[in-house]
Design a protein around this motif. Structure first.
Motif, PDB file in Angstrom:
ATOM      1  N   SER A 151       0.843  -1.196   0.000  1.00  0.00           N
ATOM      2  CA  SER A 151       0.000   0.000   0.000  1.00  0.00           C
ATOM      3  C   SER A 151       0.879   1.247   0.000  1.00  0.00           C
ATOM      4  O   SER A 151       1.955   1.266   0.601  1.00  0.00           O
ATOM      5  N   LEU A 152       0.395   2.280  -0.669  1.00  0.00           N
ATOM      6  CA  LEU A 152       1.085   3.566  -0.705  1.00  0.00           C
ATOM      7  C   LEU A 152       0.141   4.624  -0.148  1.00  0.00           C
ATOM      8  O   LEU A 152      -1.037   4.653  -0.498  1.00  0.00           O
ATOM      9  N   PHE A 153       0.661   5.503   0.720  1.00  0.00           N
ATOM     10  CA  PHE A 153      -0.171   6.486   1.396  1.00  0.00           C
ATOM     11  C   PHE A 153       0.322   7.902   1.113  1.00  0.00           C
ATOM     12  O   PHE A 153       1.530   8.130   1.001  1.00  0.00           O
ATOM     13  N   ARG A 154      -0.606   8.835   1.034  1.00  0.00           N
ATOM     14  CA  ARG A 154      -0.227  10.244   0.937  1.00  0.00           C
ATOM     15  C   ARG A 154       0.356  10.692   2.270  1.00  0.00           C
ATOM     16  O   ARG A 154      -0.250  10.475   3.335  1.00  0.00           O
ATOM     17  N   ARG A 155       1.519  11.314   2.217  1.00  0.00           N
ATOM     18  CA  ARG A 155       2.227  11.664   3.456  1.00  0.00           C
ATOM     19  C   ARG A 155       1.459  12.692   4.279  1.00  0.00           C
ATOM     20  O   ARG A 155       1.461  12.638   5.514  1.00  0.00           O
ATOM     21  N   ASP A 156       0.799  13.653   3.640  1.00  0.00           N
ATOM     22  CA  ASP A 156       0.086  14.667   4.411  1.00  0.00           C
ATOM     23  C   ASP A 156      -1.014  14.052   5.267  1.00  0.00           C
ATOM     24  O   ASP A 156      -1.270  14.515   6.386  1.00  0.00           O
ATOM     25  N   LEU A 157      -1.647  12.971   4.793  1.00  0.00           N
ATOM     26  CA  LEU A 157      -2.678  12.303   5.583  1.00  0.00           C
ATOM     27  C   LEU A 157      -2.067  11.544   6.758  1.00  0.00           C
ATOM     28  O   LEU A 157      -2.649  11.502   7.852  1.00  0.00           O
ATOM     29  N   LEU A 158      -0.902  10.951   6.537  1.00  0.00           N
ATOM     30  CA  LEU A 158      -0.223  10.256   7.637  1.00  0.00           C
ATOM     31  C   LEU A 158       0.215  11.234   8.721  1.00  0.00           C
ATOM     32  O   LEU A 158       0.220  10.885   9.912  1.00  0.00           O
ATOM     33  N   LEU A 159       0.566  12.436   8.338  1.00  0.00           N
ATOM     34  CA  LEU A 159       0.948  13.446   9.325  1.00  0.00           C
ATOM     35  C   LEU A 159      -0.268  13.911  10.127  1.00  0.00           C
ATOM     36  O   LEU A 159      -0.151  14.270  11.304  1.00  0.00           O
ATOM     37  N   GLN A 160      -1.434  13.905   9.486  1.00  0.00           N
ATOM     38  CA  GLN A 160      -2.661  14.297  10.188  1.00  0.00           C
ATOM     39  C   GLN A 160      -3.102  13.232  11.190  1.00  0.00           C
ATOM     40  O   GLN A 160      -3.675  13.551  12.229  1.00  0.00           O
ATOM     41  N   ARG A 161      -2.854  11.937  10.877  1.00  0.00           N
ATOM     42  CA  ARG A 161      -3.253  10.847  11.773  1.00  0.00           C
ATOM     43  C   ARG A 161      -2.051   9.939  11.989  1.00  0.00           C
ATOM     44  O   ARG A 161      -1.899   8.897  11.346  1.00  0.00           O
ATOM     45  N   PRO A 162      -1.136  10.338  12.887  1.00  0.00           N
ATOM     46  CA  PRO A 162       0.045   9.506  13.148  1.00  0.00           C
ATOM     47  C   PRO A 162      -0.348   8.159  13.754  1.00  0.00           C
ATOM     48  O   PRO A 162      -1.454   7.994  14.286  1.00  0.00           O
ATOM     49  N   TYR A 163       0.579   7.222  13.708  1.00  0.00           N
ATOM     50  CA  TYR A 163       0.358   5.928  14.358  1.00  0.00           C
ATOM     51  C   TYR A 163       0.314   6.138  15.873  1.00  0.00           C
ATOM     52  O   TYR A 163       1.209   6.795  16.428  1.00  0.00           O
TER      53      TYR A 163
END
Length: 302
Positions: free
Chosen positions: A166-178
């Motif tokens: 899977s590939l994710f948009r980085r800006d979305l990962l920054l909005q919802r960190p692990y």
């Protein structure tokens, strides 16, 4: 003088005591080397020879970025790598898995064709300990409301997301960190958020070889009820208001998972208590046949 190309894809590998298997993952990425791909490895306080392996690779591959940190868990390692990544998209690869040869080229084309997509889901080859391989295609993701997508993923389990393919948009990962307060299942809150936040693109092209092995955390029952409650809080912390009506039913689903684990452990008293809790939260979820049939047997034979 040629200007350096900004990365499109950042591959982030969290590594903890995987010195023996890490070269396989590194080689699978480096063999597809391109100027618009960066590779970041976060060494999460490994006590084996992971540091030596990475030092050797960094000497031979100057573009490899190695980040060392005290052991803080996979979630913290992923967050650290995502925070330092320069690509607009991030692929998170576990240290014991490997990309297939055309994975990055496939993803590059998909990003160009679907620039607004928040997540790209590919097929995977699941590899078992006996050497068997099984092709797993991604679940279709319909165009639907956030609540409908959350229901399909969290309650019906009709959508599946995996690292590596899977590939994710980085800006979305920054909005919802692990969530770093979870040491198991920490990807569920992130995947739920990604699913409801932007369009999802599917490819049937296999992107990764995922090596299956027993996960000891899966069977760790210490503070299991508290951890289940934390999972519910984390999942709904970032979901939109339209999804909040699913919270009680998802809490029931977590109790049903605890119920199933207790049944497998032969802990009948605790299993009964967990099932009653699930019924109290959501009768509809508790009456799903996969759980109801176990409950019937459990309550019929003390």
């Amino acid at each position: 003088m040629t200007e350096p190309v900004e990365p499109l894809i950042s591959v982030v590998i969290p590594a903890y005591n995987y010195a023996r298997l890490l070269p396989r993952a590194l080689d699978s990425v480096l063999a597809q080397g391109a100027e618009d791909v960066e590779l970041i490895v976060v060494n999460d306080g490994s006590s084996d020879h992971t540091g030596d392996v990475l030092a050797d690779y960094a000497t031979r591959y100057p573009r490899l970025r190695v980040i060392d940190q005290a052991n803080a868990g996979a979630a913290a390692a992923r967050n650290r790598g995502i925070g330092l990544a320069r690509g607009s998209h991030v692929l998170l690869l576990d240290a014991d898995d490997e990309l297939l040869p055309n994975a990055l080229a496939t993803l590059r084309k998909l990003v160009a064709a679907h620039p607004r997509a928040g997540m790209f889901l590919g097929a995977q080859l699941s590899v078992y300990s006996d050497g068997r391989e099984r092709l797993r295609l991604p679940s279709p993701v319909p165009v639907a409301s956030p609540a409908q997508l959350a229901r399909r993923y969290l309650l019906q389990k009709r959508l599946s997301v995996s690292h590596g393919c899977s590939l994710f948009r980085r800006d979305l990962l920054l909005q919802r960190p692990y969530p770093e307060n979870l040491r198991a299942g920490e990807d569920i809150p992130v995947f739920a958020y990604l699913l409801v936040s932007a369009p999802v693109v599917i490819t049937r092209e296999p992107l990764a070889r995922i090596h299956k092995h027993a996960d000891s955390l899966r069977h760790d029952r210490d503070q299991e009820e508290e951890r289940a409650a934390t999972m519910v809080r984390e999942v709904f912390a970032a979901l939109p208001a339209s999804c909040q009506s699913l919270r009680k039913r998802y809490a029931a689903q977590r109790y049903l998972s605890l119920f199933r684990t207790a049944v497998l452990a032969g802990d009948k008293a605790t299993a009964r208590r967990f099932y009653r809790s699930a019924v109290h939260l959501s009768v509809a979820q508790a009456l799903r046949w996969t759980y109801l049939r176990k409950a019937i047997r459990l309550f019929a034979w003390p």
